[in-house]
Design a protein around this motif. Structure first.
Motif, mmCIF file in Angstrom:
data_model
loop_
_atom_site.group_PDB
_atom_site.id
_atom_site.type_symbol
_atom_site.label_atom_id
_atom_site.label_comp_id
_atom_site.label_asym_id
_atom_site.label_seq_id
_atom_site.Cartn_x
_atom_site.Cartn_y
_atom_site.Cartn_z
ATOM 1 N N ILE C 47 -4.292 -6.510 5.725
ATOM 2 C CA ILE C 47 -2.852 -6.522 6.022
ATOM 3 C C ILE C 47 -2.156 -5.420 5.238
ATOM 4 C CG2 ILE C 47 -0.715 -7.868 5.869
ATOM 5 C CD1 ILE C 47 -2.453 -10.399 6.168
ATOM 6 N N SER C 48 -2.569 -5.230 3.988
ATOM 7 C CA SER C 48 -1.945 -4.210 3.140
ATOM 8 C C SER C 48 -2.360 -2.795 3.500
ATOM 9 C CB SER C 48 -2.295 -4.446 1.665
ATOM 10 O OG SER C 48 -1.416 -5.385 1.116
ATOM 11 N N GLY C 62 7.304 -7.324 14.550
ATOM 12 C CA GLY C 62 7.213 -6.768 15.888
ATOM 13 C C GLY C 62 6.516 -5.419 15.995
ATOM 14 N N ARG C 63 6.068 -4.846 14.847
ATOM 15 C CA ARG C 63 5.411 -3.537 14.927
ATOM 16 C C ARG C 63 3.951 -3.641 14.540
ATOM 17 N NH1 ARG C 63 8.435 0.884 11.553
ATOM 18 N NH2 ARG C 63 6.619 2.075 12.208
ATOM 19 N N ARG C 64 3.102 -2.920 15.273
ATOM 20 C CA ARG C 64 1.686 -2.877 14.905
ATOM 21 C C ARG C 64 1.542 -2.133 13.586
ATOM 22 N NH1 ARG C 64 -2.372 -2.953 19.136
ATOM 23 N NH2 ARG C 64 -3.776 -2.061 17.600
ATOM 24 N N ILE C 65 0.864 -2.732 12.614
ATOM 25 C CA ILE C 65 0.689 -2.019 11.345
ATOM 26 C C ILE C 65 -0.774 -1.831 11.001
ATOM 27 C CG2 ILE C 65 2.871 -2.782 10.334
ATOM 28 C CD1 ILE C 65 1.151 -4.809 8.700
ATOM 29 N N ALA C 70 -1.817 2.366 3.485
ATOM 30 C CA ALA C 70 -1.292 1.391 2.538
ATOM 31 C C ALA C 70 0.073 1.782 1.978
ATOM 32 C CB ALA C 70 -2.289 1.207 1.396
ATOM 33 N N GLU C 71 0.244 3.059 1.633
ATOM 34 C CA GLU C 71 1.488 3.445 0.973
ATOM 35 C C GLU C 71 2.700 3.298 1.898
ATOM 36 O OE1 GLU C 71 -1.318 5.280 0.836
ATOM 37 O OE2 GLU C 71 -0.971 7.339 1.486
ATOM 38 N N ARG C 72 2.457 3.446 3.231
ATOM 39 C CA ARG C 72 3.570 3.265 4.164
ATOM 40 C C ARG C 72 3.888 1.786 4.370
ATOM 41 N NH1 ARG C 72 3.814 6.102 8.678
ATOM 42 N NH2 ARG C 72 5.402 4.572 9.209
ATOM 43 N N ILE C 73 2.845 0.972 4.301
ATOM 44 C CA ILE C 73 3.057 -0.456 4.525
ATOM 45 C C ILE C 73 3.942 -1.051 3.427
ATOM 46 C CG2 ILE C 73 1.824 -2.679 4.482
ATOM 47 C CD1 ILE C 73 -0.259 -1.437 6.247
ATOM 48 N N GLN C 75 6.301 0.511 1.984
ATOM 49 C CA GLN C 75 7.663 0.924 2.351
ATOM 50 C C GLN C 75 8.258 0.038 3.435
ATOM 51 O OE1 GLN C 75 6.780 5.050 2.941
ATOM 52 N NE2 GLN C 75 8.704 5.694 1.997
ATOM 53 N N MET C 76 7.377 -0.475 4.313
ATOM 54 C CA MET C 76 7.864 -1.309 5.404
ATOM 55 C C MET C 76 8.224 -2.715 4.942
ATOM 56 S SD MET C 76 5.183 -0.069 8.305
ATOM 57 C CE MET C 76 5.880 -1.060 9.610
ATOM 58 N N GLY C 77 7.834 -3.062 3.718
ATOM 59 C CA GLY C 77 8.273 -4.345 3.184
ATOM 60 C C GLY C 77 7.183 -5.364 2.913
ATOM 61 N N ILE C 78 5.919 -4.916 2.835
ATOM 62 C CA ILE C 78 4.860 -5.852 2.456
ATOM 63 C C ILE C 78 4.305 -5.444 1.093
ATOM 64 C CG2 ILE C 78 2.609 -6.819 3.051
ATOM 65 C CD1 ILE C 78 3.158 -6.239 5.932
ATOM 66 N N SER C 79 4.398 -6.361 0.126
ATOM 67 C CA SER C 79 3.845 -6.083 -1.196
ATOM 68 C C SER C 79 2.705 -7.041 -1.459
ATOM 69 C CB SER C 79 4.901 -6.290 -2.278
ATOM 70 O OG SER C 79 5.625 -5.124 -2.466
ATOM 71 N N GLN C 80 1.684 -6.544 -2.161
ATOM 72 C CA GLN C 80 0.578 -7.433 -2.487
ATOM 73 C C GLN C 80 0.390 -7.550 -3.989
ATOM 74 O OE1 GLN C 80 -4.213 -8.008 -2.034
ATOM 75 N NE2 GLN C 80 -3.235 -6.663 -0.564
ATOM 76 N N VAL C 81 0.151 -8.766 -4.442
ATOM 77 C CA VAL C 81 -0.306 -8.993 -5.806
ATOM 78 C C VAL C 81 -1.805 -9.197 -5.683
ATOM 79 C CG1 VAL C 81 -0.175 -10.469 -7.834
ATOM 80 C CG2 VAL C 81 1.835 -10.150 -6.378
ATOM 81 N N PRO C 82 -2.596 -8.166 -6.028
ATOM 82 C CA PRO C 82 -4.015 -8.222 -5.704
ATOM 83 C C PRO C 82 -4.787 -9.204 -6.589
ATOM 84 C CG PRO C 82 -3.534 -6.221 -6.907
ATOM 85 C CD PRO C 82 -2.222 -6.909 -6.684
ATOM 86 N N GLU C 83 -5.961 -9.551 -6.090
ATOM 87 C CA GLU C 83 -6.862 -10.408 -6.848
ATOM 88 C C GLU C 83 -7.223 -9.724 -8.168
ATOM 89 O OE1 GLU C 83 -10.295 -11.166 -4.551
ATOM 90 O OE2 GLU C 83 -10.920 -12.874 -5.740
ATOM 91 N N GLY C 84 -7.211 -10.462 -9.240
ATOM 92 C CA GLY C 84 -7.544 -9.880 -10.541
ATOM 93 C C GLY C 84 -6.422 -9.040 -11.110
ATOM 94 N N ARG C 85 -5.228 -9.182 -10.543
ATOM 95 C CA ARG C 85 -3.998 -8.614 -11.096
ATOM 96 C C ARG C 85 -3.866 -7.101 -10.975
ATOM 97 N NH1 ARG C 85 -4.904 -13.344 -14.158
ATOM 98 N NH2 ARG C 85 -6.213 -12.598 -15.828
#
Ligand SMILES: Nc1ncnc2c1ncn2[C@@H]1O[C@H](COP(=O)(O)OP(=O)(O)OP(=O)(O)O)[C@@H](O)[C@H]1O
Ligand SMILES: [Mg+2]
Lengths: 327, 365, 235
Positions: C47-48, C62-65, C70-73, C75-85
Motif C-alpha cells: 500500500i505504501s 478513488g485513485r489507483r495508487i 513511495a515518496e508520492r504516496i 504526499q497523497m496522504g498515506i503514512s506508515q509506521v513500519p514494523e520495527g519502528r
C-alpha cells in the motif's frame, strides 16, 4: 605504481636538513615545518571532505575520488584555455557535479542493494577508467596550472609567492588552500546541520526504507551526494594542481593522505576531515624533517601507521559518531 | 565402480591431467606446433602462479567477504621473503618458497587478520589500500634496505632442472612442472577447504556475522584464519613468482595489480574455485588480449585502464557471479534438459547439486 | 477511503500475499490480524509503495495508487509506521519529526502539528534534542508514530506497534492511537498479532492466513467468533 611514490616524494617536502637540530634549539625551523604541514594538510583536507561527503550521504567509500578530481581539474584546465578564471572555475564545478550525479545514477545505483564489496569494486573501476581517459585525452605530460591571480573586482590577489612573519614563511597559495578548506567545511556544515536537504541526505544514508516512507526521493539524494562530492573534489584538484602541477598521477598520490585524514576524523564528519587533514599534514612534515635521513622517506609510512593506529584504537575516528554498519 | 570411472566428470579430470602433463611438449608436436609456441610454456607457468594468487584472493574476499585492496602487497611480501632467504641466508629455493608461505601466512593472519577482526568493510578496504601503497616505501627504509636492495632488487640465476631429469627437460619445462604441480595440489586443497567446516564458516560469516555468531562460529578466530590461509596462499604464490621470474623489486607488484586481482576474481566469479581458474586465465592473458585488440582498434592500448574499469563495472552490475556463474547456469540448464529427457531421471545424481555444491555466489547475503 | 482488491505480492518465488481484498472506510480503525508470516506487513508495504504488487489493485480516495512510488504516496496522504519502528537512530528526536514533514511546505501547519504531536506524546517534547538511539523502546515507538503524523496523513498504516513492548506501554500507545482516531477523525489500518487489544479499539477487522483473508467482520463479530477466540484471543 612507481609514479605514486615519486610524485609524493617530489613535492610539498621542505628541504630536509641532513641532521636537523631538535625543535627547542631551532624553534623557527619547527614553526616553519608546522606551517608547511598545515599547508599540505589543507590539500588533504579538501579531498578528505569529498570522501566524507559521499560516505556520509551514500554510505559508499569512493576509491575513484582522487582520479575523478584529477579528471575534472583537467577539464578546468581545458576551460581556462577558452575563458577567464572565474567562469572556468564555476563551469568546472557544474560539470563535476553533473558528472558525479550521473555516475551515481548509472553505475552505483545498480549495485545499491548488493554487498558493500560490489560498490567498492565499482569505484575501483572508476579509478582506472578516469586515469585511462585522462591519459588518452590530455596525455602523460604534466600541464602548467597556476598559481593564479584571483580577480575580486575591486582588488586582486596573486597566489604566487610567500607571506612571511620574521623567518617563518608560508606560500600565499597555501593560505588560500586553507581558507578554501575552511569555507567548504563551513558550507557542508550548514548544509548538513541547517538545511532540510542536508537532513534528508543524512536520513537517506542511514535508513533508506524509512526515508522513502517519509517521502524523501532517495535516489535523488544519492545523486546529489555524489554530485556535491565531485564538485568538492574538483576544488581539491584545482588546489592540488596549483601546488604540484597537473598530471594524471597528482591526485592519486594524495588519496592515501586524504583517506588517512578522513579516517582520523571519523569518515562522516566534515569538521573531522579538516582536523584530520591538518594533523596528517603536520605529522607528515615533522616526520619528514626530524626522522634521520638514513631511514629514508617515511611520508607514506606515517599515513599508514596513523590509519592503522586510529582504526585499532578508535575506529569511529575522533569526530565520528556513527556506529559501523553494513559490514 | 567401472561406471563411476566413466562418469563425465572423472573423464574430464583425467583429460585435464593428461593435458597438464604433456603441455610443455605440445609445441614440438606436429599438428600442435602450428598454434602453440614454446613461449606458451612460460604462459602456463605464470598461469599456475596467478591461479594461486586468485585462489588466495577469492578465499579472502569471495568466500569470507573481507575486502582486500592490498593483495599485491601480500604477494610481494611472499616474493621478497623468498628472495631475501635465498639471497641473504642461502636457503635453498624450494624451502625458501615454503617458508615464504608460512611467514606470509602468519604475518597476514596476525598482523592484518587480528586487527581486521574489528574492522567493517570500508575501513578494511582503506587499511589494505594504504598497505599496498606504503609497502614499497617500507621496503626501502633504512635497516630493511640492506636486505631488500631496493635500487636493483633481488635477482637469482634461472632454476636448473636437477641432474636426474637432465636431458628430458629444459629449464622452462622444469619450472612449469614444479609450479603447476604446486598449483594443482593447492587448488585441490582449497577445493576441499571450502567444502569443509572451515569453508562453510567463512561463507556464514560473510553472509552475516551476527547469524554466524549465533550458529556458534568463533567470528574473530575464523576471520583471522581467513586472512592467515589466504596469506599463506599469497605467500607461496609470491615465492613461486620470484622463482619463475628470478627477480623481485619493491615495485614489482602494486595497487594496480591489486585492482587487476580484483578484476580477476570478479570476472572469473566470486567464491568459486572454477571462477578462480577463469580469473587466472584472465590475469595471464589480459595483456596479450589487449595487445591483440590494439591491432584491431589502435586506441585499445591507450585505453587499457578504461577497459579494465569498464569490465569491472559491467561485470559487477550485469553478471555479479562472473564467468563461473554463467557456466554453472549453463551446466544446470543442460542438466535439467537431459534429466527431463530421461523422464524424471535417476535420483542418485541430481544435476542441480552436482558440482555446484558448496559453491555460492557473493550475492548470497 | 482505501480499497484493496485481489492483491498479490511476491518476493521472487515466495508468494507473500495471494489475493487479499479489503476496504478501509473513512474515519474508522480497521485491524489486520494474523500469525507470523501471514502477509500483513507485505500488504502494508505494498500500500505504501515500497513493494509492487504482482496482481490486483489498490485505490485510495478513488485513485489507483498501486503504481505510484513511495515518496508520492506519502504526499497523497498515506503514512506508515513500519514494523520495527525504523526511526533514524543517529538523528535527534526533533530531526526525526522534521523529516516526518518532509513533503510539506506549510511552515505554520508543520509548527501546529509539532505541538499536537507533543501533546499526544509529551515525552517526545521533553527529549526533542536527544539522539533517537537513546530513547527507550516505547519512546521510539511513539517517535515513529509522531513522525508519521507529521506528514499530516488522512490514512495511517500502523505495523505492529506493540512489538517488543511491555503490556503497560502497549495499552498506553493504543489509548493514544484511539484518541487520535476519535479527535482528529484519522483513518487507521492497524496490523497486529495481539488480536485482543486490536479488536478493542478497531471497528472492523480482517484475519489473514498464508496470504489470504480467512475471516472478516466487525470487531464485535470477530470477538464473538469461536475460531478467532481459540486461535488468536487465547480464551
Ligand atoms: N524481503 C523478503 N524477501 C523474501 N521473502 C519475504 C520478504 N519479506 C517477507 N517475506 C516472506 O513473505 C511472507 C509474509 O511476510 P510478512 O512480513 O508480510 O508477514 P507478517 O504477517 O507481517 O509477519 P510478522 O507477523 O512476522 O511480521 C513470509 O513468508 C516471509 O517469509
Ligand atoms: Mg509483519
Amino acid at each position: 605504481m612507481e609514479a605514486i611514490g615519486l610524485a609524493v616524494a617530489g613535492y610539498l617536502d621542505v628541504v630536509v636538513l641532513s641532521t636537523p637540530p631538535p625543535p627547542w634549539e631551532d624553534p623557527s625551523l619547527f614553526a616553519q615545518q608546522v606551517l608547511s604541514g598545515i599547508a599540505s594538510g589543507s590539500l588533504f583536507a579538501i579531498l578528505a571532505l569529498a570522501v566524507v561527503l559521499i560516505y556520509r550521504s551514500t554510505d559508499v567509500l569512493n576509491f575513484g575520488q582522487g582520479e575523478m578530481a584529477m579528471f575534472t581539474t583537467f577539464i578546468a584546465w581545458s576551460f581556462m584555455t577558452q575563458m577567464p578564471l572565474w567562469p572556468a572555475f564555476f563551469l568546472t564545478l557544474l560539470v563535476a557535479a553533473a558528472m558525479g550525479a550521473a555516475l551515481e545514477r548509472l553505475v552505483l545505483r545498480p549495485v545499491e542493494e548488493a554487498p558493500v564489496l560490489n560498490a567498492v569494486i565499482v569505484t575501483l573501476g572508476l579509478y582506472t577508467i578516469f586515469t585511462g581517459l585522462a591519459l588518452r585525452v590530455w596525455g602523460p605530460l604534466p600541464k602548467g596550472f597556476g598559481p593564479f591571480t584571483l580577480d575580486f573586482l575591486f582588488f586582486e590577489i596573486d597566489l604566487a609567492g610567500p607571506v612571511c612573519a620574521g623567518e617563518v614563511c608560508i606560500g600565499k597559495l597555501s593560505v588560500a588552500t586553507f581558507v578554501a578548506a575552511v569555507i567548504i567545511m563551513a558550507l557542508l556544515f550548514v548544509l548538513f546541520q541547517r538545511t532540510m536537504l542536508g537532513l534528508a541526505m543524512r536520513a537517506t544514508a542511514q535508513n533508506r526504507t524509512a526515508s522513502r516512507l517519509v517521502g524523501i526521493p532517495v535516489g535523488r539524494m544519492l545523486s546529489v551526494g555524489w554530485g556535491l562530492s565531485a564538485a568538492v573534489g574538483a576544488v581539491a584538484g584545482v588546489f592540488v594542481a596549483q601546488n604540484v602541477g597537473l598530471s594524471t598521477g597528482s591526485l592519486a598520490a594524495i588519496l592515501i593522505f586524504a583517506f588517512a585524514a578522513a579516517v582520523l576524523g571519523g569518515l562522516d564528519s566534515p569538521v573531522g576531515a579538516i582536523v584530520g587533514g591538518l594533523t596528517i599534514g603536520v605529522v607528515r612534515n615533522l616526520a619528514g624533517t626530524y626522522v634521520p635521513s638514513e631511514v629514508g622517506s617515511v611520508d607514506l609510512v606515517v599515513a599508514f601507521l596513523l590509519i592503522v593506529l586510529v582504526l585499532m584504537v578508535r575506529p569511529t575516528g575522533i569526530f565520528g559518531r556513527r556506529a559501523l554498519r553494513r559490514v | 565402480m567401472a561406471a563411476a570411472l566413466l562418469r563425465p566428470r572423472t573423464l574430464g579430470f583425467a583429460l585435464l591431467a593428461v593435458v597438464l602433463v604433456i603441455f610443455p611438449y605440445l609445441h614440438g608436436w606436429p599438428v600442435f606446433s602450428a598454434f602453440i609456441s614454446e613461449f606458451r610454456t612460460f604462459n602456463a607457468t605464470m598461469l599456475a602462479v596467478w591461479l594461486l594468487v586468485v585462489l588466495s584472493m577469492n578465499l579472502l574476499t569471495g568466500y569470507s567477504g573481507q575486502i582486500s585492496l592490498g593483495h599485491a602487497a601480500v604477494v610481494l611480501v611472499g616474493a621478497y621473503t623468498a628472495g631475501v632467504l635465498v639471497d641473504q641466508l642461502g636457503v635453498p629455493l624450494p624451502l625458501a618458497i615454503l617458508l615464504a608461505g608460512v611467514f606470509t601466512g602468519i604475518a597476514g593472519g596476525v598482523i592484518i587478520g587480528l586487527p581486521a577482526v574489528r574492522l567493517a568493510g570500508p575501513y578494511l578496504a582503506i587499511a589494505t589500500f594504504s598497505l599496498v601503497i606504503t609497502l614499497p616505501q617500507i621496503l626501502k627504509m633504512g635497516g630493511i634496505r640492506n636486505w631488500t636492495n631496493p635500487s636493483r632488487g633481488i635477482s637469482i640465476d634461472a632454476v636448473q632442472p636437477p641432474g636426474l631429469v637432465d636431458g628430458f627437460l629444459d629449464e622452462r619445462q622444469w619450472l612449469y612442472y614444479i609450479t603447476m604441480a604446486t598449483a594443482v595440489f593447492m587448488t585441490i586443497l582449497a577445493w576441499n577447504l571450502v567444502r569443509s567446516r572451515i569453508g562453510r564458516a567463512f561463507v556464514a560469516l560473510r553472509d552475516s556475522e551476527i547469524a554466524a555468531e549465533q550458529m556458534g562460529i568463533n567470528v574473530p578466530l575464523y576471520k583471522a584464519l581467513a586472512f592467515g590461509i589466504s596469506s599463506f596462499y599469497a605467500g607461496i604464490a609470491g615465492g613461486l613468482y620470484f622463482m619463475v621470474l628470478a627477480f623481485v623489486h619493491p615495485e614489482s607488484l602494486g595497487f594496480l595489480d591489486s585492482i587487476l586481482f580484483l578484476v580477476a576474481i570478479v570476472v572469473g566469479g566470486l567464491a568459486t574455485i572454477l571462477g578462480s581458474i577463469f580469473g587466472a586465465f584472465f590475469l595471464t592473458f589480459q595483456g596479450e588480449l589487449i595487445d591483440e585488440l590494439a591491432t584491431i582498434i589502435p586506441e585499445a592500448e591507450k585505453l587499457r585502464g578504461v577497459i579494465y574499469g569498464s569490465l569491472l563495472i559491467v561485470v559487477m552490475i550485469l553478471f555479479p557471479r562472473g564467468m563461473a556463474g554463467f557456466v554453472q547456469d549453463l551446466v544446470r540448464t543442460l542438466g535439467r534438459i537431459t534429466a527431463a529427457r530421461r523422464h524424471g531421471g535417476l535420483s542418485s545424481n541430481p544435476p542441480a547439486q552436482d558440482d555446484t555444491n558448496g559453491e555460492s555466489d557473493a550475492q548470497g547475503r | 477511503m482505501l480499497n484493496v482488491s485481489d492483491l498479490h505480492v511476491a518476493y521472487g518465488p515466495v508468494l507473500a500475499v495471494r489475493g487479499i481484498s479489503l476496504t478501509v472506510p473513512k474515519g474508522q480503525i480497521v485491524a489486520l490480524l494474523g500469525a507470523n508470516g501471514a502477509g500483513k506487513s507485505s500488504t502494508l508495504r505494498t500500500i505504501s509503495g515500497l513493494q509492487r504488487p504482482t496482481h490486483g489493485t489498490i485505490e485510495f480516495e478513488g485513485r489507483r495508487i498501486d503504481n505510484i512510488p513511495a515518496e508520492r504516496i506519502v504526499q497523497m496522504g498515506i503514512s506508515q509506521v513500519p514494523e520495527g519502528r525504523q526511526i533514524f537512530t543517529d538523528l535527534t528526536v526533533m530531526e526525526n519529526l522534521r523529516l516526518g514533514a518532509y513533503t510539506r511546505r506549510d511552515g505554520a501547519g508543520i509548527k501546529r502539528d509539532l505541538d499536537r504531536t507533543f501533546t499526544y506524546f509529551p515525552v517526545l517534547g521533553e527529549r526533542r534534542g536527544q539522539t533517537a538511539a537513546l530513547l527507550s523502546g516505547g519512546e521510539q515507538q511513539m517517535l515513529a508514530i509522531g513522525r508519521a503524523l507529521m506528514a499530516k496523513p488522512s490514512l495511517l498504516l500502523l505495523d505492529e506497534p506493540s512489538l517488543g513492548l511491555a503490556p503497560m506501554l502497549v495499552r498506553e500507545i493504543f489509548r493514544i492511537v484511539k484518541a487520535i482516531n476519535e479527535e482528529e477523525g484519522l483513518t487507521i489500518l492497524l496490523v497486529e498479532q495481539n488480536a485482543n487489544l486490536a479488536l478493542e479499539i478497531a471497528n472492523e477487522a480482517y484475519v489473514l492466513e498464508t496470504g489470504q483473508v480467512v475471516l472478516e467482520g466487525s470487531a464485535e463479530e470477530l470477538r464473538g467468533n469461536e475460531a478467532v477466540r481459540r486461535s488468536y484471543l487465547g480464551y
